[in-house]
Design an enzyme around this catalytic site. Structure first.
Site, PDB file in Angstrom:
ATOM      1  N   GLY A  99       6.931  -1.949   8.510  1.00 39.28           N
ATOM      2  CA  GLY A  99       6.561  -3.223   7.909  1.00 39.28           C
ATOM      3  C   GLY A  99       7.036  -4.415   8.721  1.00 39.28           C
ATOM      4  N   GLU A 100       8.237  -4.305   9.262  1.00 38.78           N
ATOM      5  CA  GLU A 100       8.844  -5.481   9.864  1.00 38.78           C
ATOM      6  C   GLU A 100       8.539  -5.687  11.355  1.00 38.78           C
ATOM      7  OE1 GLU A 100      12.365  -3.894   7.985  1.00 38.78           O
ATOM      8  OE2 GLU A 100      12.998  -5.951   7.570  1.00 38.78           O
ATOM      9  N   SER A 133      11.678  -2.300   5.613  1.00 39.29           N
ATOM     10  CA  SER A 133      10.818  -1.185   6.038  1.00 39.29           C
ATOM     11  C   SER A 133      11.312   0.158   5.524  1.00 39.29           C
ATOM     12  CB  SER A 133      10.709  -1.122   7.579  1.00 39.29           C
ATOM     13  OG  SER A 133      10.222  -2.330   8.101  1.00 39.29           O
ATOM     14  N   THR A 151       8.400   3.723   2.890  1.00 47.00           N
ATOM     15  CA  THR A 151       7.749   4.996   3.225  1.00 47.00           C
ATOM     16  C   THR A 151       8.782   5.999   3.707  1.00 47.00           C
ATOM     17  OG1 THR A 151       5.844   3.672   3.831  1.00 47.00           O
ATOM     18  CG2 THR A 151       5.732   5.995   4.360  1.00 47.00           C
ATOM     19  N   LYS A 171       8.284   6.460  10.617  1.00 51.39           N
ATOM     20  CA  LYS A 171       9.197   5.346  10.862  1.00 51.39           C
ATOM     21  C   LYS A 171       8.753   4.164  10.010  1.00 51.39           C
ATOM     22  CE  LYS A 171      10.439   6.657  15.571  1.00 51.39           C
ATOM     23  NZ  LYS A 171      10.196   6.483  17.015  1.00 51.39           N
ATOM     24  N   GLY A 172       9.705   3.324   9.624  1.00 54.42           N
ATOM     25  CA  GLY A 172       9.350   2.130   8.864  1.00 54.42           C
ATOM     26  C   GLY A 172       8.655   1.130   9.774  1.00 54.42           C
ATOM     27  N   GLY A 190       0.809  -1.212   0.000  1.00 55.94           N
ATOM     28  CA  GLY A 190       0.000   0.000   0.000  1.00 55.94           C
ATOM     29  C   GLY A 190       0.843   1.264   0.000  1.00 55.94           C
TER      30      GLY A 190
END
Lengths: 757, 757
Positions: free
Chosen positions: A717-718, A529, A532, A714-715, A490
């Site tokens: 995803g992980e 991550s 973004t 901040k990233g 996304g």
């Protein structure tokens, strides 16, 4: 798994300074949602090129064996076969298309084992066939005669290290004897890599402790189980230019990989990143693309490789298992005096991974820390990244033991963590843990018989990577982003929001186009991550570059100075004079007739430091005392996201990661027979959770902005995958009184523990 | 038609200031040549989409008729037909896919005549059918019953203007009576537009003249005869997004046209400009794309439209014919006292074109000039642009009469022109004419019986249009240009040279990628000689933007200041210290790890004034006194190109344009029967020259730089077509003693003139 909870928003005004604050922080529909639900999104397997042929691999049925001979003569006779490649033909076949023999031979080493060499795991590619149909290619593979000498296999790192173990990767010399811990004095065999670290003085730390805890944790291999398998279509033009259409997290990474492994110039390779159906770290290239290209070069026709689900289990790059021994000293004042860790990571036939052992230290102030970590070969495929690589394994050991200590010492595990957590600028460890504890009602939690609560946290710091973007304003006032971003989760949507925010237009007026490696400016792969954070900065800069032109154009038209203008709601207005305005569409049209020309902004970003975030999770479980079956009944989840560009998407990320972590603790494991054969190579036998296996998840987004992330991002995803395993074990222990040190917590394993076995 | 002649280079040092001077002014192989000669280049007709269907048009067989009824019922029954559209179904069919009825009805007006309306030329589209094969679509068209009431047709503008002529475009009121000249007192009928101009006082000018000349020139319609016919493939997604793959000179123009004619938002249309096989002004959209889209919207399947060659002649947009009456007064001192012109342009069923009449004035100082020009309807398709629109027709009249005057007055036509030419900054009229005269040995020219020499010049000022480009540096040190330029004539090659020049790399290290309208920044269409001027500036600016980043990165690495660096030969070097250097590849790699990120430059340009150029041409002919056949035996050609980026490509442009001009004078004409039927709708009957019809051409490039063109470039695509007709007539007059006022100079016409008819 929906969350409609209010969010803890720490900062808005300071971060909205660059925009109007309306387009970020808004839960919007994903920009790709309509394409995906209507079937319009093009995945690599949807591609059909004229004259396309289909590749099938001949794979080793053995976990460990030496190739004595390969005979493809019967396969070559089959009508419809257009190319057969294997190690010993490759150097010969390809010599003509590469610049020199050295390069040709380098290919061989990487892609297939030669006669006389060994296959090191079941599913090792021995040859590949392309034919006009998949069925013909399969029949050709069956006709290839390979003679093997079967060798003894290793499937457990604790066996691989023994001084009687066969050696998988020759030549190999044993490591220096281990100084202390569970393997003290042993000169480990089959070591593919090692990582050592020592902070302070652990011996002194343990001496200063009132109590020392010591446990061994065991976690198996898990598979990323992306929905879409690996697919690659290669097309080679007469001038040698290669076009690859592939399912990848990073098409520029695939381009580099191909250039390196096939010794081709970058400019001779164009990689088209198709819509991706999940990757979770497994799709950076290397598994399929080189083969589709080599076959296409030989066949002079397009070649499609589509992995079966079985091939994904046999020959992709799943997450490594590990055996981690942890020793921790605490004082009665609830401080940690020392922590030491020894770890063996199951690195299959490859290497890498054991560095993650340092995550066992966790988010705590621990002056004395020591680790001795080893990558140990087994007869399995080399592992790869899975979301937060190594974090669930290391966090399982570190966080489970923290909970065990708290239980045995009679301490509250939330309070203990808050007392011991590191502090620092841009960090919100305590706030994040408190947020989830508040959400779950931790301090007033209740439980009935066979119920238990668990808590754990996992940290992560997103990476940065080079990214570029082009933002242009069209004549209809719409904004377009063009770049080389592979959107998995996304991120295109977030980028549209960022551009909209900077320019003062609506998110709905921004569209996003991904270019192939020939057309888009460089973009880092979508992993770590980074997206973004890195692309977000590139898009922000590109939008700012475009905004400067918009303002100049508007200022000229409105006969005002740029400083007196404001951008909002799709128009540019003179401050304090709402009548004096010009729309983006007008500016876009005027620019076409202006001296400056069409409005195009560019932005690039590479690497700037990011800040650490934590995911904090709380679970409540109920264990069936008759069967040992664990039901997760409540789930709470918080994460410091820095700034939520699209809160709904953030929640999705948090919930998805949480589920993957808990599933690893509850049910997921790759199972191997002693001869190295994978026993559950398919989704019928490798269980992953469905929506029915998990309760709704309550999610809290904490926003402690970073300095260098766009709008403080901040990233994220992980990190949400990290705490789950530890959280689940601890909840089950709270329910059963038994600490189980190996996952998954299958009913059998839990029942056995409850029965005191 | 090759030229290996030395060039007149007026300026190098001043224009090379921005680069190293090695990459521009270099005759390089076209960047697209390998793709084209190996068949790799993808033309629109090479495209095959899954489920694609084929469109065929039902066309009026009559030049002028009223539609009494249309019955598609039998066609609809045919198996394999997926869509049938015509005016009266269109409003109904399409109402559901457009936003409102007004928009739906607007489509109808533009695309098909309704029952009760008239068809105004043979080949008018009455209906369109898409079917799974072309054969089925053709059969369906045959089954459509259309009843016509045949009306009298007009094919000659001199008939159309009469007060007894039928009216083609109702309602129509006669123009005000013409004041003077050949049609004095007549209230012209069928006037679709008019253009009047008066400088000074022509009556006084003619009174002051020692001699007044007056002639009527007649030139027929000519067809652009691009090799590739019109092709358009439309694909409509479930969400209504339209993708069109088309053969066009401007994919952004096609996007705008579609948005306007189909009332769709720009953002719902993506146009992919495929490799184009010639356009010459005819391919800006409007002929096929709207139909492929409408059919695809109705069929919900991709639809391909491929024009046949016959359809190109019946229903494309060829160059208009004209009847031009010119009156010129001269004094014995070789000055021009006045020029007056009356013109009727054959604008078919459309409008436009007569404004070009002002070109009859030519490149001369004429204080008293007057023109009265009219667009006159006939029963032919509306005309369009052909290279330099209107220039060959107007130049035929103006320049032929100049030569006739010189002959009758005993003046040398080169000297007369040089004496009367306008002068000014950035102009090189005299130098250009002198260059070709020198080349041809004009002053010492010889001729035998039946041989003759002609000279003529034609002027043109290139347009400017909005253009943007992205220039990026990759990790291998290669440079890539990305933009929305449709390359027809080798302009991608020139752009690569410009970027190479600015950055100090080799042309061979620059590649060029064209984006579709969804991905590329805006680019003006390739017409009006704008491309090298406009895109050249955009690319130059983008390369300069990238160069700034390259220099910053290199300065940091070399610990030098940007001012002390120089770029050349693919590396950046500290001036005076050749040891201290860094390669482009190194800089490209460093940038990925730098704070600034990947190196991406952007440049835009819109419109800045350009300067006028002239093409000057000299021909020698030999006329067969028995047959009247004209052989062109020598051809000389010069043009002020401003700056030749790729001299070989410039020569190609000049020669191609020259041949088109002379061919119009020698053999090309569209022939119509009195009922409006086209009598030579195909390349068997419409003759265009082959290589055997023309001698080698000697070409001289003159370089008088413009201020605003990149490195001084002037647009050169159009001017070389202008002088040919006049030059040829004059050479034939020199050979035969007969001034022929109508082209083409077929053997019949020349023989008749020689026989004094």
């Amino acid at each position: 798994m929906t969350a409609t909870e209010p969010r803890t928003t720490k900062t808005t005004s300071s971060n909205g300074a660059n925009g109007n604050g309306h387009q970020i922080g808004r839960s919007v529909q994903r920009i790709d949602s309509l394409d995906k639900v209507t079937g319009r999104a093009k995945y690599a397997n949807d591609l059909h090129l004229p004259g396309m042929t289909y590749a099938v691999f001949l794979r080793s049925p053995h976990g460990h064996a030496r190739i004595k001979s390969i005979d493809t003569s019967e396969a070559e006779k089959l009508h419809g076969v257009v190319a057969i490649i294997h190690a010993d033909t490759l150097a010969r076949d390809m010599a003509s298309v590469v610049e020199d023999e050295i390069h040709a031979s380098r290919r061989v080493v990487k892609l297939f084992p030669s006669v006389g060499e060994t296959v090191k795991y079941q599913g090792t590619k021995v040859a590949a066939v392309a034919a006009v149909t998949r069925e013909i290619a399969e029949e050709a593979c069956e006709r290839i005669q390979v003679e093997y000498e079967i060798l003894p296999a290793l499937i457990d790192v604790r066996e691989s290290i023994k001084d009687t173990a066969p050696i998988i990767n020759e030549p190999s010399t044993p490591a220096d004897p281990v100084a202390d811990g569970p393997w003290a004095g042993l000169a480990l065999r089959n070591v593919a890599g090692q990582n050592h670290r020592a902070d302070g003085d652990v011996e002194a730390g343990f001496k200063a402790a009132d109590r020392v805890f010591e446990d061994t944790y065991v976690i198996p291999r898990a598979h990323q189980t992306y929905i879409e398998p690996h697919v690659s279509v290669a097309d080679v033009a007469m001038d040698g230019k290669v076009t690859v259409y592939t399912s990848t997290q990073g098409h520029f990474a695939v381009r580099s990989n191909l250039a390196n492994s096939l010794r081709m110039p970058l400019s001779k390779i164009n990689v088209v990143g198709m819509t991706i159906g999940g990757g979770f770290g497994a799709k950076f290239g290397g598994i399929v693309d080189a083969y589709s290209v080599l076959l296409a070069q030989k066949a002079l026709r397009p070649v499609k490789v589509t992995y079966t689900r079985e091939e994904e289990f046999l020959d992709a790059r799943p997450a490594p298992g590990a055996v981690i021994h942890v020793k921790t000293g605490v004082k009665n004042d609830r401080t940690i005096t020392a922590r030491q860790v020894w770890a063996l990571w199951d690195t299959g036939a490859g290497s890498g991974g054991c560095g993650s052992t340092s995550r066992v230290k966790g988010v705590y102030k621990i002056d004395n820390f020591k680790m001795d970590a080893y990558d140990i070969n087994t007869n399995k495929p080399a592992p790869g990244a899975y979301r937060a690589p190594g974090a669930p394994q290391a966090t399982m050991a570190g966080e489970t033991q923290i909970n065990k200590i708290c239980t045995e010492m009679g301490w509250d595990p939330v309070e203990f963590r808050i007392q011991n957590m590191r502090e620092g600028e841009q960090l919100a460890f305590r706030e994040t843990l408190k947020a989830v504890a508040d959400k779950a009602g931790w301090s007033t939690r209740q439980k009935s018989d066979n119920e238990g609560w668990g808590v754990a946290v996992g940290e992560w710091t997103n990476g940065g990577g080079p990214a570029s973007a082009i933002v242009s304003l069209h004549e209809d006032g719409k904004v377009r982003i063009f770049y080389g971003l592979m959107d998995i989760t996304g991120t295109d949507t977030a980028m549209a929001q960022i551009a909209a925010e900077v320019l003062g237009v609506r998110y709905e007026d921004v569209s996003v186009v991904r270019g192939d490696t020939d057309s888009a400016p460089f973009g880092t792969a979508s992993g770590g991550s980074v997206v973004t954070f890195s692309f977000g900065n590139a898009v922000k800069r590109a939008a700012e570059d475009a905004r400067n032109r918009v303002l100049e154009q508007a200022a000229e038209h409105l006969e005002a100075s740029v400083e007196d203008l404001e951008l909002a709601d799709g128009k540019i207005t003179v401050k304090g004079n709402p009548e004096a305005s010009v729309s983006f569409a007008q500016v876009g049209q005027m620019a076409l007739r202006s001296k400056g020309g069409p409005i195009v902004g560019r932005g690039s970003f590479a690497s700037e430091p990011s800040a650490t975030t934590i995911a904090a999770q709380i679970a409540k479980v109920k264990v069936d005392p008759q069967t040992g079956k664990v039901d997760i009944t409540e789930l709470y989840n918080s994460l410091d996201v820095g700034k939520a560009i699209n809160p709904m998407a953030c929640e999705g990320q948090l919930e998805g990661g949480l589920v993957q972590g808990f599933a690893w603790g509850l049910m997921e494991q790759m199972v191997y027979a002693p001869d190295g054969r994978n026993l559950n190579a398919g989704l019928l036998d490798y269980r992953i959770p469905t929506a029915l296996d998990f309760p709704d998840i309550a999610t809290v987004l904490v926003e402690e902005p970073t300095k260098n992330g766009p709008f403080g991002v901040k990233g994220i995803g992980e990190p949400p995958i990290a705490p789950g395993v530890a959280c689940l074990i601890s909840a089950v222990a709270d329910a059963t009184g038994k600490w189980i040190h190996e996952v998954p917590l299958t009913p059998e394993r839990v029942l056995k523990a409850m029965q005191g076995a």
